[in-house]
Design an enzyme around this catalytic site. Structure first.
Site, PDB file in Angstrom:
ATOM      1  N   HIS A  42      34.320 -26.113   6.154  1.00 53.47           N
ATOM      2  CA  HIS A  42      33.786 -25.099   7.066  1.00 53.47           C
ATOM      3  C   HIS A  42      33.294 -23.955   6.201  1.00 53.47           C
ATOM      4  CE1 HIS A  42      33.336 -22.869  10.842  1.00 53.47           C
ATOM      5  NE2 HIS A  42      33.590 -21.830  10.072  1.00 53.47           N
ATOM      6  N   CYS A  43      32.000 -23.661   6.286  1.00 55.85           N
ATOM      7  CA  CYS A  43      31.404 -22.654   5.401  1.00 55.85           C
ATOM      8  C   CYS A  43      31.413 -21.291   6.105  1.00 55.85           C
ATOM      9  CB  CYS A  43      29.971 -23.062   5.047  1.00 55.85           C
ATOM     10  SG  CYS A  43      29.129 -21.834   4.044  1.00 55.85           S
ATOM     11  N   PRO A  44      32.184 -20.318   5.592  1.00 53.52           N
ATOM     12  CA  PRO A  44      32.225 -19.001   6.249  1.00 53.52           C
ATOM     13  C   PRO A  44      30.902 -18.248   6.134  1.00 53.52           C
ATOM     14  CG  PRO A  44      33.538 -18.982   4.219  1.00 53.52           C
ATOM     15  CD  PRO A  44      33.062 -20.398   4.421  1.00 53.52           C
ATOM     16  N   GLU A  68      29.086 -19.762   8.874  1.00 51.95           N
ATOM     17  CA  GLU A  68      29.877 -19.777  10.105  1.00 51.95           C
ATOM     18  C   GLU A  68      29.611 -21.077  10.875  1.00 51.95           C
ATOM     19  OE1 GLU A  68      32.386 -17.985  10.589  1.00 51.95           O
ATOM     20  OE2 GLU A  68      32.830 -18.778  12.564  1.00 51.95           O
TER      21      GLU A  68
END
Ligand SMILES: [Zn+2]
Ligand SMILES: [Zn+2]
Length: 270
Positions: free
Chosen positions: A126-128, A131
């Site tokens: 999950h890439c912050p 998002e």
């Protein structure tokens, strides 16, 4: 749409990225960098190409950030029911699990993402910064985005450096070039991060591994049962499948094939 939806993490992160991108571009255009020199010499092609690359990287970012990363449908579609039947025909040894959060039958290599609250096929991470999850559907585009972003960052880094004309007294220099210096330092940091990310993702893609599998192989049942990487088909086929979807075939079948080969090998050894 409720007004507070405008303050969702996704909207804030995407807006932040967009503002930062155009802010840095504006700083490069407003200072005495190579961009201005090209404009003065009437060479408009280079500044225009730079602008188009910035726009392209931004559009790719938004595409990866907004697209479905490969969510597993909670309500199986007719096609997926057929797939599920096929999955049931795959040897019993394939360790499929039912997600304890959304209760779907997880295909092999899928994982539940707590931020997205969905199960994602061939989950990577999950890439912050996006998002959004990076999974089966948007991973190739994510790698393309990293490559283009790195080109833009390195070009931006060169442009910022070209505008840093040092002179004394330093206080006066800092007042006139402080913003450009901050931009140069920010671009150096982003270039380093993008370069490291691109290199690590190319390595993972070349060996058909995901970030999640790479860092947590000891916790993943289907990897514990099969030492080594059961999905590695060799560099060329791994890249061809990742970017072009060829050769096709489910992960379950590939995993089961390796299992059979392993059994044959061990029975021959006996
Ligand atoms: Zn789930
Ligand atoms: Zn996610």
């Amino acid at each position: 749409m409720a007004p507070w939806a405008l303050l969702s993490p996704g909207v804030l992160v995407r807006s932040g990225h967009t503002v930062l991108t155009w802010g840095i571009t504006l700083v490069l255009f407003l200072h005495d960098t190579a961009l201005r020199q090209w404009e003065e010499q009437g060479e408009l092609l280079l500044p225009l190409t730079f602008l188009l690359l910035v726009l392209g990287s931004l559009l790719l970012y938004l595409a990866v950030s907004l697209m479905d990363p490969g969510y597993v449908n909670v309500q199986p579609q007719p096609q997926e029911e057929v797939k599920e039947e096929q999955t049931a025909m795959v040897p019993q040894a394939v360790p499929l699990r039912r997600c304890r959060y959304c209760l779907v039958l997880q295909p092999l290599r899928a994982r539940h993402c707590r931020e997205c609250r969905r199960c994602v096929r061939r989950y990577d991470h999950h890439c912050p910064w996006m998002e959004n999850c990076v999974g089966e559907r948007n991973h190739p585009l994510f790698v393309a985005y990293l490559a283009l972003q790195l080109v833009v960052l390195l070009w931006g880094l060169y442009l910022a450096w070209s505008g840093l004309h040092f002179f004394q007294p330093w206080g006066l220099w800092l007042r006139s070039s402080g913003l450009l210096l901050a931009t140069f330092l920010l671009l150096s940091l982003f270039s380093l991060v993008a370069g490291l990310l691109l290199a690590s993702h190319l390595y993972l893609v070349a060996s058909n591994t995901t970030t999640w599998e790479f860092i947590s192989s000891h916790r993943i049942a289907y990897l514990r049962q099969r030492p080594g990487n059961p999905f590695d088909r060799g560099l060329t086929r791994n890249l061809a499948h990742f970017f072009c979807g060829w050769p096709s075939g489910s992960w379950e079948t590939l995993w089961a094939e390796g299992e059979e080969e392993g059994e044959e090998g061990s029975s021959q050894a006996v």
